[in-house]
Design a protein around this motif. Structure first.
Motif, PDB file in Angstrom:
ATOM      1  N   ILE A 176      -5.869   6.641 -12.858  1.00  0.00           N
ATOM      2  CA  ILE A 176      -5.062   6.043 -11.790  1.00  0.00           C
ATOM      3  C   ILE A 176      -5.877   5.011 -11.019  1.00  0.00           C
ATOM      4  CG2 ILE A 176      -3.802   6.529  -9.655  1.00  0.00           C
ATOM      5  CD1 ILE A 176      -3.154   9.296 -10.810  1.00  0.00           C
ATOM      6  N   ALA A 177      -7.180   5.267 -10.873  1.00  0.00           N
ATOM      7  CA  ALA A 177      -8.047   4.352 -10.127  1.00  0.00           C
ATOM      8  C   ALA A 177      -8.197   3.003 -10.817  1.00  0.00           C
ATOM      9  CB  ALA A 177      -9.419   4.997  -9.922  1.00  0.00           C
ATOM     10  N   LEU A 193       2.321   9.439 -10.678  1.00  0.00           N
ATOM     11  CA  LEU A 193       1.396   9.560 -11.803  1.00  0.00           C
ATOM     12  C   LEU A 193       0.658  10.895 -11.777  1.00  0.00           C
ATOM     13  CD1 LEU A 193      -0.034   5.923 -11.819  1.00  0.00           C
ATOM     14  CD2 LEU A 193       1.487   6.951 -13.532  1.00  0.00           C
ATOM     15  N   ARG A 194       0.299  11.359 -10.577  1.00  0.00           N
ATOM     16  CA  ARG A 194      -0.343  12.670 -10.481  1.00  0.00           C
ATOM     17  C   ARG A 194       0.593  13.774 -10.932  1.00  0.00           C
ATOM     18  NH1 ARG A 194      -3.413  12.134  -4.596  1.00  0.00           N
ATOM     19  NH2 ARG A 194      -5.230  10.931  -5.356  1.00  0.00           N
ATOM     20  N   ILE A 237      -5.835   1.108 -11.614  1.00  0.00           N
ATOM     21  CA  ILE A 237      -4.750   0.231 -11.173  1.00  0.00           C
ATOM     22  C   ILE A 237      -5.163  -0.534  -9.925  1.00  0.00           C
ATOM     23  CG2 ILE A 237      -2.334   0.110 -10.466  1.00  0.00           C
ATOM     24  CD1 ILE A 237      -1.962   2.902 -11.737  1.00  0.00           C
ATOM     25  N   ARG A 270      -7.387  11.267 -12.185  1.00  0.00           N
ATOM     26  CA  ARG A 270      -7.734  10.428 -11.041  1.00  0.00           C
ATOM     27  C   ARG A 270      -8.425   9.136 -11.497  1.00  0.00           C
ATOM     28  NH1 ARG A 270      -8.234  11.767  -5.715  1.00  0.00           N
ATOM     29  NH2 ARG A 270      -8.003  13.965  -6.298  1.00  0.00           N
ATOM     30  N   HIS A 289       2.228   1.783  -3.410  1.00  0.00           N
ATOM     31  CA  HIS A 289       1.217   2.297  -4.332  1.00  0.00           C
ATOM     32  C   HIS A 289       0.967   3.792  -4.106  1.00  0.00           C
ATOM     33  CE1 HIS A 289      -1.948   2.233  -7.224  1.00  0.00           C
ATOM     34  NE2 HIS A 289      -2.878   2.572  -6.336  1.00  0.00           N
ATOM     35  N   ARG A 290       1.057   4.251  -2.875  1.00  0.00           N
ATOM     36  CA  ARG A 290       0.906   5.690  -2.641  1.00  0.00           C
ATOM     37  C   ARG A 290       1.992   6.460  -3.379  1.00  0.00           C
ATOM     38  NH1 ARG A 290      -0.677   4.338   2.845  1.00  0.00           N
ATOM     39  NH2 ARG A 290       1.479   4.612   3.550  1.00  0.00           N
ATOM     40  N   ARG A 350       3.459   5.393  -6.085  1.00  0.00           N
ATOM     41  CA  ARG A 350       3.111   5.250  -7.509  1.00  0.00           C
ATOM     42  C   ARG A 350       2.087   6.310  -7.899  1.00  0.00           C
ATOM     43  NH1 ARG A 350       1.482   0.204  -7.245  1.00  0.00           N
ATOM     44  NH2 ARG A 350       3.374  -0.762  -8.076  1.00  0.00           N
ATOM     45  N   VAL A 351       1.060   6.468  -7.069  1.00  0.00           N
ATOM     46  CA  VAL A 351       0.010   7.441  -7.351  1.00  0.00           C
ATOM     47  C   VAL A 351       0.579   8.857  -7.389  1.00  0.00           C
ATOM     48  CG1 VAL A 351      -2.097   8.493  -6.435  1.00  0.00           C
ATOM     49  CG2 VAL A 351      -1.850   6.001  -6.450  1.00  0.00           C
ATOM     50  N   GLU A 352       1.456   9.182  -6.461  1.00  0.00           N
ATOM     51  CA  GLU A 352       2.058  10.517  -6.433  1.00  0.00           C
ATOM     52  C   GLU A 352       2.830  10.799  -7.723  1.00  0.00           C
ATOM     53  OE1 GLU A 352       4.432  10.482  -2.947  1.00  0.00           O
ATOM     54  OE2 GLU A 352       2.728  10.565  -1.554  1.00  0.00           O
ATOM     55  N   THR A 362       0.835  -1.203   0.000  1.00  0.00           N
ATOM     56  CA  THR A 362       0.000   0.000   0.000  1.00  0.00           C
ATOM     57  C   THR A 362       0.869   1.252   0.000  1.00  0.00           C
ATOM     58  OG1 THR A 362      -1.741  -1.181   1.212  1.00  0.00           O
ATOM     59  CG2 THR A 362      -1.821   1.230   1.234  1.00  0.00           C
TER      60      THR A 362
END
Length: 308
Positions: free
Chosen positions: A272-273, A262-263, A275, A269, A255-256, A258-260, A252
Protein backbone atom coordinates in the motif's frame (compact mmCIF):
# COMPACT_ATOMS: atom_id res chain seq x y z
CA UNK A 1 55.78 21.64 -63.45
CA UNK A 2 54.86 22.11 -59.81
CA UNK A 3 52.66 19.20 -58.71
CA UNK A 4 52.48 20.05 -55.00
CA UNK A 5 49.53 18.22 -53.44
CA UNK A 6 46.87 20.28 -51.71
CA UNK A 7 46.52 19.51 -47.98
CA UNK A 8 43.71 17.18 -47.02
CA UNK A 9 41.15 19.00 -44.91
CA UNK A 10 39.05 17.23 -42.31
CA UNK A 11 35.25 17.55 -42.45
CA UNK A 12 33.71 20.30 -40.37
CA UNK A 13 31.66 18.85 -37.49
CA UNK A 14 27.96 19.63 -37.83
CA UNK A 15 25.17 18.54 -35.50
CA UNK A 16 22.76 16.18 -37.29
CA UNK A 17 20.14 16.15 -34.54
CA UNK A 18 19.62 17.39 -30.99
CA UNK A 19 18.56 14.03 -29.55
CA UNK A 20 20.10 12.43 -26.47
CA UNK A 21 17.99 9.25 -26.74
CA UNK A 22 20.45 6.31 -26.62
CA UNK A 23 18.33 4.31 -29.06
CA UNK A 24 18.48 7.07 -31.66
CA UNK A 25 22.21 7.53 -31.08
CA UNK A 26 22.98 3.85 -31.58
CA UNK A 27 20.79 3.71 -34.69
CA UNK A 28 22.63 6.77 -36.05
CA UNK A 29 25.94 4.98 -35.43
CA UNK A 30 24.78 1.81 -37.17
CA UNK A 31 23.52 3.76 -40.18
CA UNK A 32 26.78 5.75 -40.38
CA UNK A 33 28.79 2.51 -40.17
CA UNK A 34 27.00 1.17 -43.24
CA UNK A 35 28.09 4.29 -45.14
CA UNK A 36 31.65 4.51 -43.85
CA UNK A 37 33.56 5.10 -40.64
CA UNK A 38 31.91 6.13 -37.36
CA UNK A 39 33.06 6.71 -33.80
CA UNK A 40 31.18 6.37 -30.53
CA UNK A 41 32.25 8.85 -27.85
CA UNK A 42 31.39 8.00 -24.23
CA UNK A 43 31.58 10.09 -21.07
CA UNK A 44 33.76 7.92 -18.81
CA UNK A 45 34.93 10.28 -16.05
CA UNK A 46 33.54 13.32 -14.25
CA UNK A 47 35.63 15.66 -12.12
CA UNK A 48 33.41 18.01 -10.13
CA UNK A 49 30.08 18.95 -11.67
CA UNK A 50 28.80 17.83 -15.07
CA UNK A 51 25.70 18.27 -17.20
CA UNK A 52 25.47 14.60 -18.21
CA UNK A 53 25.74 11.26 -16.43
CA UNK A 54 28.50 8.72 -16.87
CA UNK A 55 27.85 6.67 -19.99
CA UNK A 56 26.36 9.53 -22.03
CA UNK A 57 27.16 9.15 -25.72
CA UNK A 58 27.91 11.00 -28.91
CA UNK A 59 27.99 9.30 -32.31
CA UNK A 60 30.19 10.91 -34.97
CA UNK A 61 30.13 9.97 -38.66
CA UNK A 62 33.15 10.26 -40.95
CA UNK A 63 31.47 13.06 -42.91
CA UNK A 64 31.37 15.24 -39.76
CA UNK A 65 27.73 14.71 -38.79
CA UNK A 66 27.21 14.00 -35.11
CA UNK A 67 24.47 13.63 -32.52
CA UNK A 68 24.26 13.19 -28.77
CA UNK A 69 25.74 15.01 -25.79
CA UNK A 70 28.52 14.43 -23.26
CA UNK A 71 28.10 17.88 -21.70
CA UNK A 72 25.61 20.72 -21.88
CA UNK A 73 26.70 21.53 -25.42
CA UNK A 74 29.99 23.33 -24.69
CA UNK A 75 32.45 20.63 -25.81
CA UNK A 76 30.52 18.57 -28.35
CA UNK A 77 32.09 20.17 -31.44
CA UNK A 78 35.55 19.57 -29.97
CA UNK A 79 34.67 15.94 -29.22
CA UNK A 80 33.47 15.50 -32.80
CA UNK A 81 36.77 16.93 -34.09
CA UNK A 82 38.72 14.51 -31.91
CA UNK A 83 36.55 11.65 -33.16
CA UNK A 84 37.29 12.61 -36.77
CA UNK A 85 41.02 12.52 -35.99
CA UNK A 86 40.63 9.12 -34.33
CA UNK A 87 38.86 7.77 -37.44
CA UNK A 88 41.56 9.22 -39.72
CA UNK A 89 44.26 7.49 -37.65
CA UNK A 90 42.23 4.33 -37.07
CA UNK A 91 42.91 4.36 -33.33
CA UNK A 92 40.82 5.02 -30.23
CA UNK A 93 41.66 7.88 -27.92
CA UNK A 94 40.56 9.34 -24.58
CA UNK A 95 40.36 13.12 -24.29
CA UNK A 96 40.00 15.36 -21.23
CA UNK A 97 38.04 18.63 -21.21
CA UNK A 98 37.73 21.28 -18.52
CA UNK A 99 39.62 20.70 -15.28
CA UNK A 100 42.85 18.81 -16.00
CA UNK A 101 42.57 19.23 -19.76
CA UNK A 102 45.28 20.40 -22.18
CA UNK A 103 42.62 22.44 -23.99
CA UNK A 104 42.97 25.64 -21.96
CA UNK A 105 40.49 27.46 -24.20
CA UNK A 106 37.66 24.95 -23.55
CA UNK A 107 36.16 25.64 -20.14
CA UNK A 108 33.12 23.87 -18.75
CA UNK A 109 30.60 26.32 -17.23
CA UNK A 110 30.19 24.01 -14.22
CA UNK A 111 33.88 24.42 -13.44
CA UNK A 112 34.57 20.69 -13.45
CA UNK A 113 36.16 18.37 -15.95
CA UNK A 114 35.25 15.33 -17.99
CA UNK A 115 37.02 12.54 -19.86
CA UNK A 116 35.57 11.16 -23.08
CA UNK A 117 36.59 7.80 -24.57
CA UNK A 118 36.35 7.78 -28.37
CA UNK A 119 36.00 4.34 -29.98
CA UNK A 120 36.29 3.84 -33.73
CA UNK A 121 33.62 1.23 -34.45
CA UNK A 122 34.89 -1.87 -36.21
CA UNK A 123 31.54 -3.64 -36.22
CA UNK A 124 28.05 -2.94 -34.89
CA UNK A 125 27.11 -6.36 -33.52
CA UNK A 126 27.25 -5.19 -29.91
CA UNK A 127 25.09 -2.15 -30.72
CA UNK A 128 22.56 -4.36 -32.48
CA UNK A 129 22.37 -6.59 -29.39
CA UNK A 130 21.64 -3.58 -27.18
CA UNK A 131 18.90 -2.36 -29.50
CA UNK A 132 17.36 -5.83 -29.65
CA UNK A 133 17.19 -6.01 -25.85
CA UNK A 134 15.72 -2.52 -25.55
CA UNK A 135 13.11 -3.43 -28.17
CA UNK A 136 12.09 -6.28 -25.85
CA UNK A 137 12.10 -3.78 -22.95
CA UNK A 138 15.08 -5.40 -21.26
CA UNK A 139 18.07 -3.56 -19.82
CA UNK A 140 21.36 -3.97 -21.66
CA UNK A 141 25.05 -3.27 -21.17
CA UNK A 142 28.10 -2.46 -23.28
CA UNK A 143 31.67 -2.90 -22.10
CA UNK A 144 34.34 -0.75 -23.73
CA UNK A 145 37.90 -2.02 -23.41
CA UNK A 146 40.50 0.72 -24.06
CA UNK A 147 43.24 -1.93 -24.14
CA UNK A 148 41.54 -4.08 -26.79
CA UNK A 149 39.80 -1.11 -28.44
CA UNK A 150 36.60 -3.15 -28.58
CA UNK A 151 32.94 -3.05 -27.57
CA UNK A 152 31.27 -6.12 -26.08
CA UNK A 153 27.59 -6.55 -25.16
CA UNK A 154 27.07 -7.82 -21.61
CA UNK A 155 24.43 -8.12 -18.92
CA UNK A 156 24.03 -4.72 -17.25
CA UNK A 157 25.14 -3.69 -13.79
CA UNK A 158 22.99 -1.26 -11.76
CA UNK A 159 24.87 1.78 -13.14
CA UNK A 160 27.62 2.90 -15.50
CA UNK A 161 31.10 2.39 -14.03
CA UNK A 162 34.69 1.32 -14.54
CA UNK A 163 35.38 -2.36 -13.85
CA UNK A 164 38.84 -3.93 -14.07
CA UNK A 165 40.07 -1.42 -16.63
CA UNK A 166 36.95 -1.55 -18.79
CA UNK A 167 34.02 0.88 -18.84
CA UNK A 168 30.43 -0.40 -18.62
CA UNK A 169 27.56 1.61 -20.06
CA UNK A 170 24.02 0.71 -19.01
CA UNK A 171 20.93 1.10 -21.19
CA UNK A 172 17.35 0.86 -19.97
CA UNK A 173 14.04 0.98 -21.84
CA UNK A 174 12.32 4.34 -22.04
CA UNK A 175 9.66 5.10 -19.45
CA UNK A 176 6.25 3.62 -20.16
CA UNK A 177 3.18 5.21 -18.62
CA UNK A 178 0.05 3.13 -18.16
CA UNK A 179 -2.71 5.68 -17.82
CA UNK A 180 -6.19 4.96 -16.54
CA UNK A 181 -8.98 7.52 -16.36
CA UNK A 182 -11.54 9.07 -18.65
CA UNK A 183 -10.94 12.57 -17.37
CA UNK A 184 -9.66 15.91 -18.62
CA UNK A 185 -6.65 15.40 -16.37
CA UNK A 186 -5.87 12.07 -18.06
CA UNK A 187 -5.96 13.71 -21.49
CA UNK A 188 -3.55 16.41 -20.32
CA UNK A 189 -1.14 13.86 -18.84
CA UNK A 190 -1.23 11.79 -22.05
CA UNK A 191 -0.44 14.80 -24.26
CA UNK A 192 2.44 15.99 -22.09
CA UNK A 193 3.86 12.48 -21.62
CA UNK A 194 3.89 11.83 -25.38
CA UNK A 195 5.54 15.21 -25.99
CA UNK A 196 8.19 14.21 -23.42
CA UNK A 197 9.03 11.04 -25.31
CA UNK A 198 7.37 8.55 -22.95
CA UNK A 199 5.51 5.50 -24.22
CA UNK A 200 1.89 6.06 -23.22
CA UNK A 201 -0.68 3.28 -22.99
CA UNK A 202 -4.20 4.41 -22.13
CA UNK A 203 -6.27 1.68 -20.51
CA UNK A 204 -9.87 1.65 -21.69
CA UNK A 205 -12.67 0.72 -19.30
CA UNK A 206 -12.83 -3.06 -19.09
CA UNK A 207 -9.32 -3.50 -20.45
CA UNK A 208 -7.66 -4.31 -17.14
CA UNK A 209 -7.03 -7.99 -17.91
CA UNK A 210 -4.26 -7.19 -20.36
CA UNK A 211 -2.56 -4.61 -18.12
CA UNK A 212 -0.53 -7.08 -16.08
CA UNK A 213 1.46 -8.08 -19.16
CA UNK A 214 2.57 -4.53 -19.96
CA UNK A 215 3.61 -3.25 -16.52
CA UNK A 216 7.34 -3.96 -16.32
CA UNK A 217 10.02 -2.49 -14.02
CA UNK A 218 10.28 0.58 -16.28
CA UNK A 219 6.55 1.38 -16.15
CA UNK A 220 4.70 4.03 -14.15
CA UNK A 221 1.00 3.49 -13.44
CA UNK A 222 -1.05 6.69 -13.28
CA UNK A 223 -4.64 6.44 -12.00
CA UNK A 224 -6.78 9.51 -12.61
CA UNK A 225 -10.26 8.55 -11.51
CA UNK A 226 -12.72 10.51 -9.40
CA UNK A 227 -14.21 7.38 -7.88
CA UNK A 228 -12.41 4.62 -5.97
CA UNK A 229 -14.55 1.91 -7.55
CA UNK A 230 -13.37 2.94 -11.03
CA UNK A 231 -9.69 2.47 -10.14
CA UNK A 232 -10.03 -0.66 -8.02
CA UNK A 233 -9.24 -3.36 -10.58
CA UNK A 234 -6.23 -1.70 -12.18
CA UNK A 235 -4.87 -0.59 -8.79
CA UNK A 236 -4.89 -4.20 -7.57
CA UNK A 237 -3.05 -5.24 -10.74
CA UNK A 238 -0.51 -2.44 -10.33
CA UNK A 239 0.23 -3.39 -6.72
CA UNK A 240 1.08 -6.92 -7.87
CA UNK A 241 3.37 -5.61 -10.62
CA UNK A 242 7.05 -4.57 -10.68
CA UNK A 243 6.18 -1.04 -11.86
CA UNK A 244 8.48 1.63 -10.37
CA UNK A 245 5.67 4.16 -9.74
CA UNK A 246 2.01 3.97 -8.79
CA UNK A 247 0.13 7.23 -8.38
CA UNK A 248 -3.55 7.83 -7.75
CA UNK A 249 -5.74 10.94 -7.91
CA UNK A 250 -7.60 12.08 -4.84
CA UNK A 251 -7.32 14.05 -1.65
CA UNK A 252 -5.70 12.89 1.57
CA UNK A 253 -9.15 11.95 2.87
CA UNK A 254 -9.84 9.94 -0.28
CA UNK A 255 -6.55 8.13 0.11
CA UNK A 256 -7.39 7.16 3.69
CA UNK A 257 -10.53 5.49 2.34
CA UNK A 258 -8.43 3.82 -0.37
CA UNK A 259 -6.03 2.46 2.24
CA UNK A 260 -8.88 1.14 4.39
CA UNK A 261 -10.33 -0.74 1.40
CA UNK A 262 -6.98 -2.27 0.52
CA UNK A 263 -6.31 -3.35 4.11
CA UNK A 264 -9.70 -4.99 4.18
CA UNK A 265 -8.60 -6.92 1.07
CA UNK A 266 -5.47 -8.12 2.95
CA UNK A 267 -2.93 -6.05 1.02
CA UNK A 268 0.30 -5.67 2.93
CA UNK A 269 1.36 -2.36 4.42
CA UNK A 270 4.48 -2.25 2.23
CA UNK A 271 2.43 -2.75 -0.93
CA UNK A 272 0.00 0.00 0.00
CA UNK A 273 2.91 2.34 0.76
CA UNK A 274 3.93 2.13 -2.92
CA UNK A 275 0.95 4.30 -3.85
CA UNK A 276 1.73 8.01 -4.25
CA UNK A 277 -1.45 9.78 -3.24
CA UNK A 278 -2.36 12.52 -3.61
CA UNK A 279 -0.58 12.04 -6.93
CA UNK A 280 2.10 14.42 -8.17
CA UNK A 281 5.17 16.28 -7.01
CA UNK A 282 3.37 19.42 -5.94
CA UNK A 283 -0.18 20.29 -5.07
CA UNK A 284 -2.94 20.90 -4.74
CA UNK A 285 -3.44 21.81 -8.41
CA UNK A 286 -6.51 23.53 -9.78
CA UNK A 287 -6.23 22.84 -13.50
CA UNK A 288 -5.43 19.90 -15.76
CA UNK A 289 -2.17 21.28 -17.14
CA UNK A 290 -0.70 21.94 -13.70
CA UNK A 291 -1.69 18.46 -12.58
CA UNK A 292 -0.06 16.93 -15.67
CA UNK A 293 3.18 18.79 -14.95
CA UNK A 294 3.05 17.69 -11.31
CA UNK A 295 2.43 14.03 -12.23
CA UNK A 296 5.15 13.78 -14.87
CA UNK A 297 7.68 15.56 -12.65
CA UNK A 298 6.91 12.99 -9.95
CA UNK A 299 7.29 10.10 -12.42
CA UNK A 300 10.63 11.47 -13.66
CA UNK A 301 11.91 11.89 -10.09
CA UNK A 302 10.83 8.36 -9.17
CA UNK A 303 12.59 6.94 -12.22
CA UNK A 304 15.83 8.70 -11.24
CA UNK A 305 15.61 7.27 -7.72
CA UNK A 306 14.88 3.77 -9.03
CA UNK A 307 17.61 3.79 -11.69
CA UNK A 308 20.14 6.45 -10.70
Amino acid sequence: MDQTLAPITAPIPVRASSTDDPVELLRFAMDAHRRGAVALATLVDIRGGAARALGAHMAVAADGRFCGYVSGGCVEAAVASEALLAMAQGRDRTVKFGDGSPFFDIVLPCGGGISVAIHVLKDVGALRHVLDRLERRQAAGLVYSPERQALISVDPLPRACWREGDFLTVYRPRTRIVLSGQTLEAQAVARLAEASGYDVIAVAPGGVRSVADIIDPFTAVVLLHHELDAEAAILETALASPGFYIGALGSTRTHRRRVERLRAMAFRRDDIARIKAPIGMFGPTRDATSLALSVLADVAAARLVAYA
